[in-house]
Design an enzyme around this catalytic site. Structure first.
Site, PDB file in Angstrom:
ATOM      1  N   LYS A 274       0.901  -1.556  -0.140  1.00 27.14           N
ATOM      2  CA  LYS A 274       0.044   0.449  -0.146  1.00 27.14           C
ATOM      3  C   LYS A 274       0.970   1.232   0.192  1.00 27.14           C
ATOM      4  O   LYS A 274       0.960   2.233  -1.164  1.00 27.14           O
ATOM      5  CB  LYS A 274      -1.222   0.048   1.488  1.00 27.14           C
ATOM      6  N   ASN A 275       2.070   1.197   1.172  1.00 27.47           N
ATOM      7  CA  ASN A 275       3.117   2.777   0.918  1.00 27.47           C
ATOM      8  C   ASN A 275       3.627   2.935  -0.145  1.00 27.47           C
ATOM      9  O   ASN A 275       4.067   4.314  -0.191  1.00 27.47           O
ATOM     10  CB  ASN A 275       3.450   2.310   2.589  1.00 27.47           C
TER      11      ASN A 275
ATOM     12  N   CYS B 221      -5.453  13.167  13.321  1.00 27.06           N
ATOM     13  CA  CYS B 221      -5.756  11.542  12.292  1.00 27.06           C
ATOM     14  C   CYS B 221      -6.324  10.813  13.950  1.00 27.06           C
ATOM     15  O   CYS B 221      -6.088  11.287  14.865  1.00 27.06           O
ATOM     16  CB  CYS B 221      -4.342  10.487  11.831  1.00 27.06           C
TER      17      CYS B 221
ATOM     18  N   ARG C 163      -0.336  14.725  13.052  1.00 31.07           N
ATOM     19  CA  ARG C 163       0.153  14.834  11.783  1.00 31.07           C
ATOM     20  C   ARG C 163       0.770  15.926  11.332  1.00 31.07           C
ATOM     21  O   ARG C 163       0.597  15.754  10.214  1.00 31.07           O
ATOM     22  CB  ARG C 163       0.212  13.225  11.328  1.00 31.07           C
TER      23      ARG C 163
ATOM     24  N   ASP D 258       3.718   0.338  12.087  1.00 31.75           N
ATOM     25  CA  ASP D 258       2.496   0.304  11.947  1.00 31.75           C
ATOM     26  C   ASP D 258       2.000  -1.689  11.947  1.00 31.75           C
ATOM     27  O   ASP D 258       1.314  -2.522  12.050  1.00 31.75           O
ATOM     28  CB  ASP D 258       2.742  -0.019  10.135  1.00 31.75           C
TER      29      ASP D 258
ATOM     30  N   ARG E 115      -8.579  -0.380   3.986  1.00 28.40           N
ATOM     31  CA  ARG E 115      -7.883   0.537   3.670  1.00 28.40           C
ATOM     32  C   ARG E 115      -6.945   0.500   3.403  1.00 28.40           C
ATOM     33  O   ARG E 115      -5.799   0.543   2.233  1.00 28.40           O
ATOM     34  CB  ARG E 115      -7.386   1.686   4.783  1.00 28.40           C
TER      35      ARG E 115
HETATM   36  C1  EPZ Z   1       3.987   6.694   6.457  1.00 26.24           C
HETATM   37  O1  EPZ Z   1       3.582   7.765   7.140  1.00 26.24           O
HETATM   38  C2  EPZ Z   1       3.412   5.528   6.621  1.00 26.24           C
HETATM   39  N1  EPZ Z   1       2.232   6.040   5.359  1.00 26.24           N
HETATM   40  C3  EPZ Z   1       2.962   5.265   7.271  1.00 26.24           C
HETATM   41  O2  EPZ Z   1       1.876   4.285   7.451  1.00 26.24           O
HETATM   42  C4  EPZ Z   1       3.660   5.218   8.905  1.00 26.24           C
HETATM   43  O3  EPZ Z   1       3.304   4.850   9.973  1.00 26.24           O
HETATM   44  C5  EPZ Z   1       4.327   5.949   8.780  1.00 26.24           C
HETATM   45  O4  EPZ Z   1       5.510   6.498   7.450  1.00 26.24           O
HETATM   46  C6  EPZ Z   1       6.207   5.625   9.765  1.00 26.24           C
HETATM   47  O5  EPZ Z   1       6.371   4.493   9.215  1.00 26.24           O
HETATM   48  C7  EPZ Z   1       2.563   5.953   3.545  1.00 26.24           C
HETATM   49  O6  EPZ Z   1       3.469   5.752   3.521  1.00 26.24           O
HETATM   50  C8  EPZ Z   1       1.358   6.635   3.451  1.00 26.24           C
HETATM   51  P1  EPZ Z   1       6.152   9.829   8.446  1.00 26.24           P
HETATM   52  P2  EPZ Z   1       3.968   9.054   7.255  1.00 26.24           P
HETATM   53  O7  EPZ Z   1       6.239  11.123   8.010  1.00 26.24           O
HETATM   54  O8  EPZ Z   1       5.034   9.475   5.900  1.00 26.24           O
HETATM   55  C9  EPZ Z   1       7.211  13.415  11.666  1.00 26.24           C
HETATM   56  C10 EPZ Z   1      -0.275   2.587   7.921  1.00 26.24           C
HETATM   57  O9  EPZ Z   1      -0.322   2.240   8.625  1.00 26.24           O
HETATM   58  N2  EPZ Z   1       6.713  14.151  10.813  1.00 26.24           N
HETATM   59  O10 EPZ Z   1       7.842   8.925   8.116  1.00 26.24           O
HETATM   60  O11 EPZ Z   1       2.929  10.042   7.238  1.00 26.24           O
HETATM   61  C11 EPZ Z   1       5.463  12.596  12.480  1.00 26.24           C
HETATM   62  O12 EPZ Z   1       4.560  13.080  13.533  1.00 26.24           O
HETATM   63  C12 EPZ Z   1      -0.020   4.222   8.279  1.00 26.24           C
HETATM   64  O13 EPZ Z   1       0.399   2.361   6.526  1.00 26.24           O
HETATM   65  C13 EPZ Z   1       6.695  15.746  11.324  1.00 26.24           C
HETATM   66  O14 EPZ Z   1       7.054  15.753  12.497  1.00 26.24           O
HETATM   67  O15 EPZ Z   1       5.165   9.088   8.092  1.00 26.24           O
HETATM   68  C14 EPZ Z   1       6.105  11.259  13.421  1.00 26.24           C
HETATM   69  O16 EPZ Z   1       6.447  11.613  14.129  1.00 26.24           O
HETATM   70  C15 EPZ Z   1       0.065   4.906   9.100  1.00 26.24           C
HETATM   71  N3  EPZ Z   1       6.664  15.955  10.306  1.00 26.24           N
HETATM   72  C16 EPZ Z   1       6.935  10.896  12.221  1.00 26.24           C
HETATM   73  O17 EPZ Z   1       7.761  11.697  11.578  1.00 26.24           O
HETATM   74  C17 EPZ Z   1       6.613  16.283   9.242  1.00 26.24           C
HETATM   75  O18 EPZ Z   1       6.198  17.551   8.434  1.00 26.24           O
HETATM   76  C18 EPZ Z   1       7.799  10.211  10.857  1.00 26.24           C
HETATM   77  O19 EPZ Z   1       6.243  10.139  10.394  1.00 26.24           O
HETATM   78  C19 EPZ Z   1       6.010  14.360   8.732  1.00 26.24           C
HETATM   79  C20 EPZ Z   1       5.845  13.956   9.719  1.00 26.24           C
END
Ligand code: EPZ
Length: 420
Positions: A22-23, A116, A121, A304, A396
């Site tokens: 998915k991701n 969310c 996030r 995840d 999803r």
């Molecule tokens: C991706 O989300 C995945 N989604 C998520 O999977 C997964 O949990 C996550 O990466 C972490 O591995 C997709 O790929 C579509 P991040 P993403 O940016 O990109 C902080 C699932 O269940 N952050 O790596 O949104 C954030 O708050 C989903 O399949 C900022 O602070 O995650 C978090 O603590 C849920 N500012 C950390 O970074 C930003 O601008 C990692 O988030 C962006 C992120």
């Protein structure tokens, strides 16, 4: 809204084919915006999130059709550069259109994501990365207004490793003028595949698979095709199902190297695993041993997968601590697991799981994608009947999970119907 009705206690045996990631798909789809033409994404999973992204791209003028796991995208008619709140509130990954729209069309109006299921996030890292590439960004009325005559290469250093922000930065930098350096880039396999896809489209990217990416911008890109990597989270979820329910479960069409943290922990918990290049066979232990995990960035234990791990540890021998170092409040599944008789206490960003002899079936509510998965897993081994409500959360990210589990021997069925 559909629900799943599960009669627990069945042993799982047999083989299950894992679907496309998915991701990875949610990054590859917006990447096709970068070139005008027809692209084919093979091994695309039929998921709600994929459909949501398709609907979003269609509003922009993309023709998107999924046929038997091949997604065909025609990006020659893009005439709108917006990701409205209606889409963003359904799926945060909608933010992925920001980078490619800016890179190819010099403009984007993208809604800020709401909250969310588990806390805020933010998208500050996405916005800062675009600014580093010369985009003018204004935040107004819940939207990101971005524009750039032509993006300029620059140095992006992420304070926090971010999958999405790395993806957006990559998709913007490939068409920027000059060279871009991305430091502390995410190295999740889905980002590695995105970078590989961009290279097949004519992008110049060095350091793929490492946290230091160097991109030499090109004037334009051409369309390409790709076969999506297997979903390592679906794979891990099925391995935990096998470890919980006894018997021997074989996963096919997987890349074992993408889930070494999960397989290592399953061995520590007593499971016996055998891997080949594209299969993993798990033989369940007679008794599960409690094992601590800390969810962290790749190649660490995936965030995840932490909800699913708590479901496994709920009936293990001893006490384990499940910590999430990425999201500090991703524990909405715990109160529902308690309804099934689990003994778990959440302290800050950790769940302390005291194994119990058995769980007992009950009605439980899905709150988000991976929380739902943990409830399904718990229902598989709970005595009696478990009803998991609002499984649209599960749809999803898991394609026909109830059919796959049923084929392995689980007594699970989907009941369509009214508001549960
Ligand atoms: C991706 O989300 C995945 N989604 C998520 O999977 C997964 O949990 C996550 O990466 C972490 O591995 C997709 O790929 C579509 P991040 P993403 O940016 O990109 C902080 C699932 O269940 N952050 O790596 O949104 C954030 O708050 C989903 O399949 C900022 O602070 O995650 C978090 O603590 C849920 N500012 C950390 O970074 C930003 O601008 C990692 O988030 C962006 C992120």
């Amino acid at each position: 809204m559909d629900k799943f009705v599960i009669h627990g206690g069945r042993t799982l045996n047999g083989s299950v084919a894992i679907g496309g990631a998915k991701n990875a798909t949610l990054a590859l789809m917006p990447a096709t915006i970068l070139a005008g033409g027809v692209s084919h994404l093979y091994n695309t999973p039929a998921l709600r999130d994929v459909n949501t992204m398709s609907v979003l791209l269609r509003t922009m003028g993309v023709v998107a059709e999924l046929n038997d796991h091949t997604l065909t995208l025609d990006t020659r008619g893009i005439n709108k550069f917006e990701a409205p709140y209606e889409h963003m509130k359904k799926m945060r990954a909608s933010i992925y259109v920001l980078g490619p729209l800016l890179a190819r069309f010099g403009q984007a109006k993208v809604s800020l994501p709401g909250g969310c299921a588990w806390g805020p996030r933010p998208v500050n890292l996405h916005i800062e990365a675009m600014r580093k590439l010369g985009a003018e960004i204004e935040l107004r009325e819940g939207y990101i207004y971005a524009k750039a005559t032509r993006l300029q290469g620059g140095r992006i250093h992420f304070d926090v490793s971010s999958v999405g922000a790395t993806g957006n930065a990559l998709m913007a930098a490939v068409l920027a003028r000059g060279t871009t350096l991305i430091e502390n880039a995410a190295i999740e396999p889905e980002i590695t595949q995105l970078a590989e896809f961009l290279v097949t489209m004519g992008g110049h990217i060095h350091g793929i698979g490492t946290s230091r990416l160097e991109i030499e911008g090109v004037a334009d890109l051409h369309v390409s095709d790709i076969t999506t990597i297997p979903d390592r989270i679906e794979a891990g979820t099925f391995l935990i199902a096998g470890a919980l329910c006894g018997g021997r479960t074989t996963l096919t069409r997987v890349i074992p190297a993408h889930l070494t943290a999960v397989t290592a922990k399953l061995e520590d918990a007593g499971a016996v695993l055998h891997t080949t290049t594209d299969t993993i066979t798990l033989t369940a232990p007679r008794k599960l041993v409690s094992v601590d995990v800390t969810a962290s960035i790749y190649p660490g234990f995936p965030t995840d997968m932490q909800a699913q791990w708590s479901a496994l540890m709920a009936v293990a021998d001893g006490t384990s601590v499940v910590t999430d170092s990425i999201y500090f409040d991703r524990f909405k599944h715990i109160p529902e697991l308690l309804r099934l008789g689990a003994d778990i206490e959440v302290k800050d960003n950790a769940a302390v799981v005291r194994g119990v002899r058995s769980l007992t079936g009950a009605k439980v509510m899905s709150t988000d994608l991976r929380a739902s998965a943990s409830l399904i897993l718990a229902g598989l081994i709970a005595r009696g009947t478990t009803e998991v409500l609002r499984v649209y959360h599960l749809d999803r990210g898991y394609e026909a999970i109830e059919k796959k589990l049923h084929a392995l021997g689980a007594d699970i069925e989907r009941v369509a119907g009214e508001e549960f």
